[in-house]
Design a protein around this motif. Structure first.
Motif, short mmCIF file in Angstrom:
data_model
loop_
_atom_site.label_atom_id
_atom_site.label_comp_id
_atom_site.label_asym_id
_atom_site.label_seq_id
_atom_site.Cartn_x
_atom_site.Cartn_y
_atom_site.Cartn_z
N GLY A 1 34.67 56.05 -41.36
CA GLY A 1 33.70 55.12 -41.91
C GLY A 1 33.43 55.31 -43.39
N ASP A 2 33.90 56.41 -43.99
CA ASP A 2 33.68 56.64 -45.42
C ASP A 2 34.58 55.75 -46.26
OD1 ASP A 2 31.94 58.57 -44.59
OD2 ASP A 2 32.96 60.24 -45.61
N GLN A 3 34.08 55.39 -47.42
CA GLN A 3 34.91 54.66 -48.37
C GLN A 3 35.65 55.67 -49.24
OE1 GLN A 3 33.41 52.28 -51.89
NE2 GLN A 3 34.07 50.59 -50.55
N VAL A 4 36.96 55.46 -49.43
CA VAL A 4 37.79 56.40 -50.18
C VAL A 4 38.68 55.63 -51.15
CG1 VAL A 4 37.81 58.12 -48.34
CG2 VAL A 4 39.61 56.38 -48.42
N VAL A 5 39.20 56.35 -52.13
CA VAL A 5 40.20 55.81 -53.05
C VAL A 5 41.39 56.77 -53.06
CG1 VAL A 5 40.75 55.17 -55.42
CG2 VAL A 5 38.48 54.67 -54.49
N VAL A 6 42.58 56.23 -52.79
CA VAL A 6 43.80 57.04 -52.83
C VAL A 6 44.83 56.36 -53.74
CG1 VAL A 6 43.47 58.07 -50.55
CG2 VAL A 6 44.71 55.90 -50.75
N PHE A 7 45.74 57.16 -54.26
CA PHE A 7 46.85 56.66 -55.07
C PHE A 7 48.14 57.26 -54.53
CE2 PHE A 7 43.36 56.13 -58.05
CZ PHE A 7 43.68 54.94 -58.70
N GLY A 8 49.25 56.55 -54.75
CA GLY A 8 50.53 57.11 -54.36
C GLY A 8 51.64 56.09 -54.41
N ILE A 9 52.77 56.48 -53.82
CA ILE A 9 53.96 55.65 -53.79
C ILE A 9 54.17 55.15 -52.36
CG2 ILE A 9 55.48 57.65 -53.42
CD1 ILE A 9 57.58 56.20 -55.14
N VAL A 10 54.57 53.91 -52.23
CA VAL A 10 54.79 53.33 -50.90
C VAL A 10 56.12 53.85 -50.35
CG1 VAL A 10 55.08 51.21 -49.57
CG2 VAL A 10 53.45 51.27 -51.48
N ALA A 11 56.02 54.66 -49.30
CA ALA A 11 57.22 55.24 -48.71
C ALA A 11 57.88 54.30 -47.71
CB ALA A 11 56.88 56.56 -48.02
N SER A 12 57.08 53.51 -47.01
CA SER A 12 57.66 52.56 -46.06
C SER A 12 56.68 51.43 -45.77
CB SER A 12 58.06 53.26 -44.75
OG SER A 12 56.91 53.63 -44.01
N ILE A 13 57.22 50.28 -45.35
CA ILE A 13 56.43 49.11 -44.98
C ILE A 13 56.96 48.60 -43.64
CG2 ILE A 13 55.72 46.77 -45.62
CD1 ILE A 13 56.40 47.48 -48.52
N ARG A 14 56.03 48.38 -42.70
CA ARG A 14 56.42 47.81 -41.40
C ARG A 14 55.54 46.60 -41.12
NH1 ARG A 14 54.93 51.29 -37.31
NH2 ARG A 14 53.73 52.60 -38.75
N ASN A 15 56.17 45.48 -40.85
CA ASN A 15 55.45 44.24 -40.54
C ASN A 15 55.56 43.94 -39.05
OD1 ASN A 15 54.55 43.27 -43.19
ND2 ASN A 15 56.73 43.23 -43.64
N HIS A 16 54.41 43.68 -38.43
CA HIS A 16 54.36 43.28 -37.02
C HIS A 16 53.47 42.05 -36.92
CE1 HIS A 16 56.31 47.00 -35.61
NE2 HIS A 16 55.57 47.63 -36.51
N GLY A 17 54.05 40.90 -37.23
CA GLY A 17 53.27 39.67 -37.23
C GLY A 17 52.20 39.71 -38.29
N LYS A 18 50.94 39.59 -37.87
CA LYS A 18 49.83 39.60 -38.83
C LYS A 18 49.37 41.02 -39.17
CE LYS A 18 48.00 35.04 -37.69
NZ LYS A 18 46.78 34.26 -37.35
N LEU A 19 50.06 42.00 -38.62
CA LEU A 19 49.69 43.40 -38.86
C LEU A 19 50.75 44.07 -39.72
CD1 LEU A 19 47.32 45.15 -37.88
CD2 LEU A 19 48.81 45.98 -36.04
N THR A 20 50.32 44.70 -40.80
CA THR A 20 51.24 45.39 -41.71
C THR A 20 50.80 46.85 -41.86
OG1 THR A 20 51.67 43.37 -42.95
CG2 THR A 20 52.24 45.45 -44.02
N PHE A 21 51.77 47.76 -41.71
CA PHE A 21 51.50 49.19 -41.90
C PHE A 21 52.24 49.67 -43.15
CE2 PHE A 21 51.30 48.47 -37.31
CZ PHE A 21 50.05 49.00 -37.00
N LEU A 22 51.49 50.30 -44.04
CA LEU A 22 52.09 50.92 -45.22
C LEU A 22 51.90 52.42 -45.12
CD1 LEU A 22 51.63 47.94 -46.28
CD2 LEU A 22 51.32 48.96 -48.54
N ILE A 23 52.96 53.16 -45.37
CA ILE A 23 52.84 54.62 -45.48
C ILE A 23 52.83 54.97 -46.96
CG2 ILE A 23 53.90 56.85 -45.00
CD1 ILE A 23 52.74 55.49 -42.54
N LEU A 24 51.72 55.55 -47.37
CA LEU A 24 51.54 55.92 -48.78
C LEU A 24 51.74 57.43 -48.92
CD1 LEU A 24 50.59 54.48 -51.46
CD2 LEU A 24 48.36 55.52 -51.02
N GLU A 25 52.56 57.82 -49.87
CA GLU A 25 52.83 59.25 -50.09
C GLU A 25 52.24 59.68 -51.42
OE1 GLU A 25 56.58 62.39 -49.91
OE2 GLU A 25 56.96 60.25 -50.10
N ASP A 26 51.56 60.82 -51.41
CA ASP A 26 51.03 61.38 -52.65
C ASP A 26 51.38 62.86 -52.72
OD1 ASP A 26 49.26 62.71 -50.99
OD2 ASP A 26 47.50 61.54 -51.54
#
Length: 437
Positions: free
Chosen positions: A22-47
């Protein structure tokens, strides 16, 4: 393209845990992978600290987030502000639901090799694009381990009362002798890049007694092998009022201390490299040069006394000596001019090499501390003593008995990271064929 604006990191990936649901956070990094499942998208961010999952549902995120999805590709650098949500399926048991995304950099081309695959092109191709190659998890693991090793080495020597020093890397004459020197024009004089800090660290024992240095050395060697480089990092010590036996013990302890630190602090990195490292148990085996010749003779290899030992020879006995061990008491003629001969057997010197299997890691010994003897040794090797006057004159004012060693950090890293090619453990290696990047 976006800018960071006032967005600043609040958490790293390994901080995104169910405990901050529930906490609000800020992260930075490089997108390691993207997976699309219809209206759902998963991004793996690496830092710097690992990976975190971003989950974007087209129906429940702000329009500005949805609109940026088309601009995000693998290897994009982004900043994300969002809420943490616990979920067992995500890394560390939590994910981030983005509320704002800043697309900071989008690649114009993709790497010519896959960063997350086991099969890779040869290292020369990867070195051409080294900064991108270093994004691979295995490559990053190597340099995290190297960082830990350096911290451990510095910490050990400092805790034992050694002073860290920095000696010149532009010198007037050869330290080790031979032709393996890089000459350069120093204003209107010829100078050379230093092969080692040897003579300077010897002089410093008269002022500080115990010194160490971690720095570059340069060898213009013609051999281009998987264990040679033209520029390497050497770890050197020199200590007053000790002999080669004493500094052998120091070297053994610093190696064990370093490995213990790595096994404790780099578990994930070692696992990535499939390295089940165990700390060696001291004391390391000590084998004399004569005993090595006898072992080789039993294997059908005859080496004339006084000759150097080649890797091809040592490989014959590697199965008997697979771990760390010392080769001691070398022929005086095979070692540098500043190594002290034994009083009762002048044909043998107080010297050692630290080996791991057939790989030489370090070399050291007791040093000559008498000017007349040093001058005699220089002449025997056909060196002009006048070229070493800056060093010899120090002896006129007295110098304590002393001993020391130098070990190749990069070669040690080959062992600790289970790499066969030294270029894998150097950020930007230099050899006969490579001056860039």
């Amino acid at each position: 393209m976006d800018t960071m604006g006032n967005l600043r990191r609040s958490h790293y990936s390994n901080d995104i845990l169910p405990s901050i649901n529930g906490d609000q956070v800020v992260v930075f990094g490089i997108v390691a992978s993207i997976r699309n499942h219809g209206k759902l998208t998963f991004l793996i961010l690496e830092d710097l600290k690992g990976i975190v999952q971003l989950t974007i549902h087209a129906n429940s995120v702000p329009e500005n987030v949805r609109s940026k999805l088309n601009n995000i590709h693998e290897q994009s650098f982004i900043g994300v502000m969002g809420k943490v949500k616990s979920t067992e399926k995500a890394p560390h048991g939590a994910e981030i639901i983005p509320e704002d995304i800043r697309v900071l950099s989008v690649p114009q081309s993709m790497p010519p090799f896959k960063l997350f695959k086991q099969r890779l092109p040869n290292i020369e191709k990867r070195l051409d694009l080294r900064a991108v190659d270093l994004r691979r998890p295995q490559s990053k693991a190597i340099f995290k381990i190297k960082h830990t090793a350096l911290q451990a080495i510095r910490g050990y020597f400092s805790s034992q009362g050694y002073m860290e020093v920095q000696t010149p890397k532009i010198i007037s004459t050869a330290t080790e002798g031979g032709a393996a020197l890089f000459p350069l024009l120093y204003y209107n004089k010829e100078a050379f890049l230093a092969q080692s800090p040897q003579l300077y660290k010897e002089q410093l024992t008269g002022a500080f007694e115990k010194v160490f240095e971690i720095g570059p050395i340069f060898r213009a060697e013609r051999s281009r092998t998987m264990k040679h480089l033209s520029e390497a990092v050497s770890v050197d010590i020199e200590e007053a009022y000790v002999t080669y036996i004493d500094v052998m013990n120091v070297l053994e302890r610093v190696i064990c201390h370093t490995i213990a630190n790595i096994t404790e602090n780099c578990k994930e990195d070692l696992a990535l490299l499939k390295n089940k490292m165990r700390a060696p148990v001291p004391p390391f085996k000590r084998v004399t040069y004569d005993e090595i010749l006898e072992l080789l003779h039993r294997e059908g290899v005859d080496v004339s006394w006084g000759n150097d030992l080649f890797v091809s020879d040592l490989k014959k006995i590697e199965r008997k000596l697979p771990e760390f061990y010392f080769i001691t008491d070398w022929p005086t003629s095979s070692k540098a001019f500043y190594i002290k001969s034994k009083d009762d057997k002048p044909e043998i010197c107080e010297s050692f090499d630290l080996m791991h299997g057939s790989l030489e890691i370090a070399s050291g010994g007791s040093r000559i501390d008498q000017k007349d003897t040093l001058v005699e040794k220089l002449k025997e090797r056909s060196f002009d003593p006048a070229l070493f006057e800056y060093h010899l004159k120090v002896f006129d004012y007295g110098i304590p008995p002393h001993a020391g060693f130098g070990f190749g950090l990069d070669r040690l890293m080959m062992v600790l990271c289970k790499q066969k090619n030294i270029r894998e453990v150097v950020l930007y290696p230099r050899d006969q064929r490579r001056l860039i990047p």
